[in-house]
Design a protein around this motif. Structure first.
Motif, PDB file in Angstrom:
ATOM      1  N   TYR B 346       0.683  -1.034   0.459  1.00 58.86           N
ATOM      2  CA  TYR B 346       0.277   0.188  -0.118  1.00 58.86           C
ATOM      3  C   TYR B 346       0.874   1.543  -0.226  1.00 58.86           C
ATOM      4  CZ  TYR B 346      -3.122  -3.424   2.169  1.00 58.86           C
ATOM      5  OH  TYR B 346      -4.295  -4.299   1.974  1.00 58.86           O
ATOM      6  N   ALA B 347       0.183   1.958  -0.476  1.00 57.56           N
ATOM      7  CA  ALA B 347       0.934   3.857  -0.440  1.00 57.56           C
ATOM      8  C   ALA B 347       0.571   4.756  -1.076  1.00 57.56           C
ATOM      9  CB  ALA B 347       2.607   3.086  -1.540  1.00 57.56           C
ATOM     10  N   PRO B 348       0.245   6.071  -0.177  1.00 57.11           N
ATOM     11  CA  PRO B 348      -0.585   6.385  -0.593  1.00 57.11           C
ATOM     12  C   PRO B 348       0.146   7.591  -1.951  1.00 57.11           C
ATOM     13  CG  PRO B 348       1.429   7.654   0.589  1.00 57.11           C
ATOM     14  CD  PRO B 348       1.183   5.800   0.614  1.00 57.11           C
ATOM     15  N   LEU B 349      -0.562   8.563  -2.592  1.00 58.40           N
ATOM     16  CA  LEU B 349      -0.217   8.183  -4.418  1.00 58.40           C
ATOM     17  C   LEU B 349       0.374   9.673  -3.478  1.00 58.40           C
ATOM     18  CD1 LEU B 349      -3.516   8.399  -5.707  1.00 58.40           C
ATOM     19  CD2 LEU B 349      -1.604   7.525  -6.871  1.00 58.40           C
ATOM     20  N   ALA B 350       1.707  10.043  -4.244  1.00 58.21           N
ATOM     21  CA  ALA B 350       3.238   9.913  -4.232  1.00 58.21           C
ATOM     22  C   ALA B 350       3.007  11.717  -4.898  1.00 58.21           C
ATOM     23  CB  ALA B 350       4.832   8.950  -4.627  1.00 58.21           C
ATOM     24  N   THR B 351       2.710  12.552  -4.090  1.00 51.36           N
ATOM     25  CA  THR B 351       2.843  14.235  -4.570  1.00 51.36           C
ATOM     26  C   THR B 351       3.891  14.828  -3.844  1.00 51.36           C
ATOM     27  OG1 THR B 351       1.792  14.923  -2.109  1.00 51.36           O
ATOM     28  CG2 THR B 351       0.480  14.232  -4.644  1.00 51.36           C
ATOM     29  N   THR B 352       4.362  14.944  -2.940  1.00 50.54           N
ATOM     30  CA  THR B 352       5.963  15.367  -2.694  1.00 50.54           C
ATOM     31  C   THR B 352       6.885  13.963  -2.136  1.00 50.54           C
ATOM     32  OG1 THR B 352       4.986  15.005  -0.142  1.00 50.54           O
ATOM     33  CG2 THR B 352       4.275  17.061  -1.740  1.00 50.54           C
ATOM     34  N   ASP B 353       8.288  14.601  -2.019  1.00 48.23           N
ATOM     35  CA  ASP B 353       9.504  13.615  -1.818  1.00 48.23           C
ATOM     36  C   ASP B 353       9.382  13.897  -0.315  1.00 48.23           C
ATOM     37  OD1 ASP B 353      10.871  15.975  -1.455  1.00 48.23           O
ATOM     38  OD2 ASP B 353      11.276  15.454  -3.570  1.00 48.23           O
ATOM     39  N   ALA B 354      10.724  13.067  -0.503  1.00 44.49           N
ATOM     40  CA  ALA B 354      10.965  13.108   1.343  1.00 44.49           C
ATOM     41  C   ALA B 354      10.965  13.785   2.256  1.00 44.49           C
ATOM     42  CB  ALA B 354      12.137  11.757   1.537  1.00 44.49           C
ATOM     43  N   ASN B 355      11.569  15.011   1.314  1.00 42.23           N
ATOM     44  CA  ASN B 355      11.771  16.916   1.477  1.00 42.23           C
ATOM     45  C   ASN B 355      10.420  17.264   2.006  1.00 42.23           C
ATOM     46  OD1 ASN B 355      14.414  15.826   2.043  1.00 42.23           O
ATOM     47  ND2 ASN B 355      14.627  16.199   0.246  1.00 42.23           N
ATOM     48  N   GLY B 356       9.501  16.738   1.305  1.00 44.92           N
ATOM     49  CA  GLY B 356       8.256  17.724   0.995  1.00 44.92           C
ATOM     50  C   GLY B 356       8.702  18.825  -0.478  1.00 44.92           C
ATOM     51  N   ASN B 357       9.478  18.090  -1.019  1.00 46.04           N
ATOM     52  CA  ASN B 357       8.698  18.940  -2.230  1.00 46.04           C
ATOM     53  C   ASN B 357       8.205  18.172  -3.424  1.00 46.04           C
ATOM     54  OD1 ASN B 357      10.907  21.297  -1.926  1.00 46.04           O
ATOM     55  ND2 ASN B 357      12.671  19.496  -1.920  1.00 46.04           N
ATOM     56  N   PRO B 358       7.134  18.769  -3.662  1.00 44.91           N
ATOM     57  CA  PRO B 358       6.763  18.194  -5.210  1.00 44.91           C
ATOM     58  C   PRO B 358       7.300  17.183  -5.902  1.00 44.91           C
ATOM     59  CG  PRO B 358       6.424  20.704  -5.819  1.00 44.91           C
ATOM     60  CD  PRO B 358       7.225  20.203  -4.133  1.00 44.91           C
ATOM     61  N   ILE B 359       6.355  16.354  -6.553  1.00 49.96           N
ATOM     62  CA  ILE B 359       7.034  14.764  -7.433  1.00 49.96           C
ATOM     63  C   ILE B 359       6.302  15.763  -9.151  1.00 49.96           C
ATOM     64  CG2 ILE B 359       6.968  13.146  -7.878  1.00 49.96           C
ATOM     65  CD1 ILE B 359       7.230  12.467  -5.976  1.00 49.96           C
ATOM     66  N   TYR B 360       7.658  16.075  -9.709  1.00 50.14           N
ATOM     67  CA  TYR B 360       7.163  16.294 -10.643  1.00 50.14           C
ATOM     68  C   TYR B 360       6.495  15.649 -12.045  1.00 50.14           C
ATOM     69  CZ  TYR B 360       8.677  21.066  -8.890  1.00 50.14           C
ATOM     70  OH  TYR B 360       8.585  21.998  -7.987  1.00 50.14           O
ATOM     71  N   VAL B 551      -4.695  15.166   6.095  1.00 49.61           N
ATOM     72  CA  VAL B 551      -4.474  14.824   5.299  1.00 49.61           C
ATOM     73  C   VAL B 551      -2.965  13.883   5.681  1.00 49.61           C
ATOM     74  CG1 VAL B 551      -1.819  16.628   5.408  1.00 49.61           C
ATOM     75  CG2 VAL B 551      -2.913  15.454   3.563  1.00 49.61           C
ATOM     76  N   ASP B 552      -2.651  13.773   7.436  1.00 46.61           N
ATOM     77  CA  ASP B 552      -2.058  12.829   7.407  1.00 46.61           C
ATOM     78  C   ASP B 552      -2.793  11.662   7.977  1.00 46.61           C
ATOM     79  OD1 ASP B 552       0.671  13.953   7.938  1.00 46.61           O
ATOM     80  OD2 ASP B 552       0.406  14.364   9.691  1.00 46.61           O
ATOM     81  N   ASP B 553      -4.322  11.715   8.624  1.00 49.10           N
ATOM     82  CA  ASP B 553      -5.071  10.466   7.755  1.00 49.10           C
ATOM     83  C   ASP B 553      -5.654   9.867   6.440  1.00 49.10           C
ATOM     84  OD1 ASP B 553      -5.846  10.762  10.857  1.00 49.10           O
ATOM     85  OD2 ASP B 553      -7.113  12.110  11.321  1.00 49.10           O
ATOM     86  N   LEU B 554      -5.444  10.837   6.146  1.00 50.97           N
ATOM     87  CA  LEU B 554      -5.573  10.499   4.204  1.00 50.97           C
ATOM     88  C   LEU B 554      -4.476   9.557   3.990  1.00 50.97           C
ATOM     89  CD1 LEU B 554      -7.648  10.497   2.467  1.00 50.97           C
ATOM     90  CD2 LEU B 554      -5.788  12.291   1.292  1.00 50.97           C
ATOM     91  N   LYS B 555      -3.473   9.734   4.575  1.00 48.42           N
ATOM     92  CA  LYS B 555      -1.735   9.152   3.276  1.00 48.42           C
ATOM     93  C   LYS B 555      -2.161   7.938   4.874  1.00 48.42           C
ATOM     94  CE  LYS B 555       0.151  11.942   1.577  1.00 48.42           C
ATOM     95  NZ  LYS B 555       1.642  12.743   1.106  1.00 48.42           N
ATOM     96  N   SER B 556      -1.800   8.011   6.094  1.00 50.24           N
ATOM     97  CA  SER B 556      -1.190   6.935   6.650  1.00 50.24           C
ATOM     98  C   SER B 556      -1.942   5.888   6.945  1.00 50.24           C
ATOM     99  CB  SER B 556      -1.316   7.585   7.753  1.00 50.24           C
ATOM    100  OG  SER B 556      -1.880   7.635   8.232  1.00 50.24           O
ATOM    101  N   ASN B 557      -1.705   4.704   7.234  1.00 51.40           N
ATOM    102  CA  ASN B 557      -2.476   3.411   7.810  1.00 51.40           C
ATOM    103  C   ASN B 557      -3.393   3.204   6.573  1.00 51.40           C
ATOM    104  OD1 ASN B 557      -1.915   3.154  10.183  1.00 51.40           O
ATOM    105  ND2 ASN B 557      -3.342   4.640  10.690  1.00 51.40           N
ATOM    106  N   ILE B 558      -3.046   2.804   5.056  1.00 48.46           N
ATOM    107  CA  ILE B 558      -4.027   2.601   3.794  1.00 48.46           C
ATOM    108  C   ILE B 558      -4.053   1.414   4.344  1.00 48.46           C
ATOM    109  CG2 ILE B 558      -3.994   2.299   1.560  1.00 48.46           C
ATOM    110  CD1 ILE B 558      -2.868   5.389   1.383  1.00 48.46           C
ATOM    111  N   GLY B 559      -4.988   0.160   3.548  1.00 51.29           N
ATOM    112  CA  GLY B 559      -5.290  -0.685   4.126  1.00 51.29           C
ATOM    113  C   GLY B 559      -5.329  -1.395   5.312  1.00 51.29           C
ATOM    114  N   LEU B 560      -5.610  -0.400   6.331  1.00 52.30           N
ATOM    115  CA  LEU B 560      -5.962  -1.037   7.599  1.00 52.30           C
ATOM    116  C   LEU B 560      -7.577  -0.882   7.537  1.00 52.30           C
ATOM    117  CD1 LEU B 560      -3.580  -1.931  10.096  1.00 52.30           C
ATOM    118  CD2 LEU B 560      -4.130   0.655  11.076  1.00 52.30           C
ATOM    119  N   ALA B 561      -8.310  -1.644   7.806  1.00 57.21           N
ATOM    120  CA  ALA B 561      -9.468  -2.558   8.798  1.00 57.21           C
ATOM    121  C   ALA B 561     -10.045  -1.165   9.202  1.00 57.21           C
ATOM    122  CB  ALA B 561     -10.046  -3.330   9.277  1.00 57.21           C
TER     123      ALA B 561
END
Lengths: 236, 629
Positions: B346-360, B551-561
């Motif tokens: 599971y992974a959220p759709l990657a909008t930003t990299d590890a440093n918080g910069n947008p991914i192009y 947004v943290d709720d949204l992107k974390s715990n994907i796949g958890l019932a």
């Protein structure tokens, strides 16, 4: 045809004479009000969550006349005189009330209403919040309070969590519209039940206001409704 | 002479015309009502009576209930301003989802009684009609018990003889209703045709699929009901004792296996189109004989009155065949990100990299690359295609200084800073907050959308069938039952069949409860399962807990019932505008909570079983009220 203004008078008199007949029944005018109390102490709840149902038998079909308790545990209803049966439905409220000894289900209480009446409903809450001290400094709201376990027999329940809720209006609880910030402490993380502390930072409020309302809530394990401390207004 | 002649004529008229027998005179066949004996003597007439009963089946989400029956529970956003209440309310009324259609049950009972009494129908027809009516009755009782718990179990038409009290029946136990559904399915399955080509009428496969699902529901209520002891009544009208769980799981598995081993007809997963997303989408619109996956459907037909507006209401705005009538059902990012990656993670759709910069992203769809093929089979992603027209979804330009350059409508042209030419600065399909009929989450719905030309026109509309039971769900039911019975390898086998059809070809080797919940969510979303699944697992009050979703709720715990899912989020694409930068013209994405989403769903204990109305309670004092109400 010539217009005769006398007709207007005639019409007006007819309207006055026939249209404004009194209604057959007066509106209900007897007030029944009261509070939820434990040893004279008010029980604080979330607004509009715990219902009180009144049934009046003897008129064919029966249906509940329903009201809900306010944040400070008060209720009030306008009724006709008569005999009513009141019940707080099963599963509602963070307290025990009028349970039948054998079935464990709640029983109704009879109310004979002949004139205005103040009727406090004595309940036994699972817990009470003692000496809540809520202060604010630098937009950080801090609360310290004690938790008093009231029901200790076979019906006792654990604390699931305690909360500190802050809202910009006087309605303060866990529901979406009733909080702008909250802090939570799990029940098993409470080390000293006489001194529990919680704090939360007030977020920016738009439009700006220099006050907030706060109170402490306690969730009993397996019970939906929280029990609260009284709402307190804080100046930021 | 003349007078006598007249008298003779009069006498003649009177004797020939007036003196018919009284009983003959009154005995005229009605022309607008078919008498019971006539109806139950002709199979064609019986079938037309039965068609009416078929038509009155109740579904949670269904194509003739309209698009709004699909939109709730934060899996989608309603892009119609009159329906914003769905995302602005903080919960549901206790009466919501209730049903109490004893008129329907009575007419089914009457049908069964009269068909039984018929002496002129041939035995084979009669057996099939009876089995179909009993199937419809069982399926409706299943629908009631999902929503109301135990209800009075009436299997004979009641007659009023002046005594009301004898007609007042108490509620049966919740488990009794499930037992009734299961035993009816077992009793009728061999009277129904075992053919995967019969879809609109009841078949052996439909009866077994109903049995498997009902037994699974009963089992999970028994097993997970212990987590919510408040949601029960002392007489078990609501709630099933935990010790019955294994028995029901066993029945669910056995019934599902009868379909899987082919004894009900040659059902199989739909694998006809090499493009797996297209393949998944076409399960829902392919009504040809190649579709061996759908088991029982509510069918529609163009050119008749039995058509639906699902495609009209939900087609992409820019390619709408009906002017502005479009785009209402917008799947949320919550469900889009739940589709896992092809390596089973599971992974959220990657909008930003590890440093918080947008991914192009060079191509707009790149962000969705390498995911479960069911994603694009279920939703239309930005840059995706419907009816061979690409959708135009982007929220504006992002300038080098980080500001957004956009307008509220694609027809409102603007000049980019430093240029002199008016250009389009927002997609023709949205997204913009509050712009109804185009997406406000960045996605359009694909499931159940009809690719036929003209399906988006109000004059024609669509005849895509609504699938009530399908083979993939049977496999998932079998997997869940096997998992709960600790038959892990069997469960994995069934689960991996469904997953490999979706392109997840690396088989899972571990199974847990979260996987089961996840798989049902992504496979069966927008098919009317969400509410009932969450209810039977007693997860509804956990995932819809009334708290705002960050947004943290949204992107974390994907796949958890138990993941919170109280508000629908969107994912908005922006074009990056910075001439001179290597990223100029590339795409960035931002998670956005649409402005209209102000409520947060709170599911209360009182919502688990819908309220029984006061009129019902006072008509029948033997009915006990639902818990927590």
């Amino acid at each position: 045809m010539k217009f005769k203004y006398q007709y207007i008078f005639l019409l007006a008199i007819m309207c006055l004479a026939t249209a404004c007949k009194k209604d057959t029944y007066d509106a209900p005018q007897i007030t029944l009000k009261g509070r939820l109390v434990y040893n004279g102490e008010a029980i604080n709840l979330e607004y509009n969550q715990v219902p009180l149902e009144l049934y009046q038998p003897g008129f064919g079909k029966t249906g509940a006349i329903t009201t809900t308790f306010g944040q400070d545990g008060t209720y009030s209803m306008l009724l006709f005189s008569g005999n009513y049966k009141a019940i707080i439905p099963n599963g509602q409220g963070p307290f025990r009330w009028n349970e039948n000894a054998t079935t464990g289900r709640r029983d109704t209480v009879n109310i004979n209403l002949t004139g205005d009446q103040t009727l406090d409903l004595p309940v036994t809450p699972y817990y009470l919040i003692r000496n809540p001290q809520i202060t604010v400094s630098n937009r950080v709201v801090s609360a310290s309070f004690g938790v008093n376990k009231i029901i200790t027999d076979a019906n006792a329940r654990d604390i699931q969590s305690v909360f500190l809720f802050v809202n910009k209006t006087q309605f303060v609880a866990g529901a979406n519209d009733y909080k702008i910030a909250s802090a939570e402490l799990a029940g098993n993380a409470i080390t000293n039940a006489n001194n529990v502390s919680l704090s939360v930072t007030v977020p920016a409020i738009s439009p700006t206001q220099n006050y907030v309302f706060a109170r402490v809530g306690l969730k009993v394990a397996g019970i939906e409704d929280l029990i609260f401390s009284p709402v307190q207004k804080l100046t930021l | 002479m003349k007078r006598a002649y007249k008298a003779i004529i009069l006498a003649a008229v009177l004797t020939t015309g007036a003196c018919r027998k009284d009983n003959e005179y009154l005995d005229v066949q009605p022309k607008q009502v078919i008498p019971t004996e006539t109806l139950f003597s002709d199979p064609v007439l019986v079938l037309s009576a039965l068609a009416n009963l078929y038509d009155r089946q109740l579904d949670f989400s269904s194509l003739d209930n309209g698009w709004a029956s699909f939109v709730d529970f934060s899996e989608a956003f309603p892009s119609e301003n009159g329906s914003s209440g769905i995302v602005q309310r903080n919960g549901w009324g206790y009466g919501e989802w209730g049903t109490w259609d004893y008129t329907y049950i009575r007419e089914l009972n009457l049908f069964i009684q009269r068909a039984n009494a018929s002496t002129t129908l041939n035995a084979a027809d009669k057996a099939r009609f009876l089995a179909e009516a009993r199937f419809l009755r069982a399926n409706y009782y299943f629908e009631i018990v999902k929503r109301m718990g135990g209800v009075p179990l009436i299997t004979d038409p009641l007659e009023f003889t002046g005594d009301v009290v004898s007609l007042q029946k108490p509620r049966a136990k919740e488990s009794d209703i499930y037992d009734f559904v299961i035993s009816e399915a077992e009793a009728i399955k061999d009277q129904l045709p075992a053919s995967s080509d019969e879809k609109a009428r009841a078949t052996k496969g439909a009866a077994l699929a109903m049995e498997a699902r009902a037994a699974l529901y009963a089992a999970s209520i028994a097993k997970y009901g212990v987590n919510t002891p408040q949601v029960s009544l002392p007489g078990n009208e609501v709630g099933i004792p935990a010790n019955l769980a294994n028995g029901y799981y066993t029945k669910a598995l056995a019934a599902a296996q009868q379909i899987i081993n082919g004894s009900a007809g040659s059902y199989q997963l739909y694998k006809e189109i090499p493009n797996l997303s297209e393949n998944f989408a076409s399960i829902f619109y392919d009504k040809s004989g190649k579709n061996k996956e759908s088991i029982w459907v509510e069918d529609f037909k163009t050119g008749s009155t039995k058509v639906h507006s699902y495609t009209v209401n939900n087609q992409p705005y820019s390619s709408s065949e009906e002017g502005g009538d479009a785009g209402r059902l917008n799947p949320s990012l919550n469900i889009v990100e739940a589709f896992e990656k092809l390596d089973n993670t599971y992974a959220p759709l990657a909008t930003t990299d590890a440093n918080g910069n947008p991914i192009y992203y060079t191509q707009q769809q790149d962000i969705f690359a390498g995911r479960d093929a069911r994603l694009e089979g279920t939703v239309i992603i930005p840059g995706g295609v419907f009816k061979s027209q690409a959708v135009d979804i982007w929220a504006g330009y992002q300038l080098a200084d980080g500001s957004i350059f956009s307008s509220s409508d694609a027809t409102a042209l603007r000049e980019l800073p430093g240029t002199t030419q008016n250009i389009q600065v927002i997609g023709r399909d949205g997204p913009a907050n509050g712009k109804e009929f185009r997406t406000q989450t960045g996605f359009y719905i694909r499931k159940y959308m009809d690719p036929a030309t003209g399906s988006g026109r109000r004059g024609r509309r669509s005849d895509v069938a609504f699938i009530r039971y399908r083979y993939a769900e049977v496999l998932l039911n079998a997997a869940e039952a096997a998992f709960e019975l600790n038959q892990t390898s069997l469960a994995l086998g069934y689960l991996n069949q469904v997953r490999s059809r979706a392109g997840l070809t690396t088989p899972l080797t571990q199974i847990n409860f979260d996987r089961i919940v996840h798989e049902r969510r992504v496979e069966l979303v927008f098919e009317g399962h969400t509410l009932f699944d969450m209810k039977r697992w007693r997860l509804a009050h956990v995932v819809w807990d009334g708290n705002q979703m960050s947004v943290d709720d949204l992107k974390s715990n994907i796949g958890l019932a138990t993941k919170r899912n109280t508000q629908p989020w969107g994912l908005w694409p922006y074009k990056y505008y910075n001439p001179g930068s290597p990223n100029n013209g590339k795409w960035i994405y931002k998670e956005v909570k649409p402005n209209l989403v102000t409520g947060a769903n709170r599911f209360q204990f009182g919502n688990y079983y819908s309220q029984i109305g006061n009129d019902i309670l006072s008509n029948n004092p033997k009915i006990v009220k639902q818990p927590n109400q």
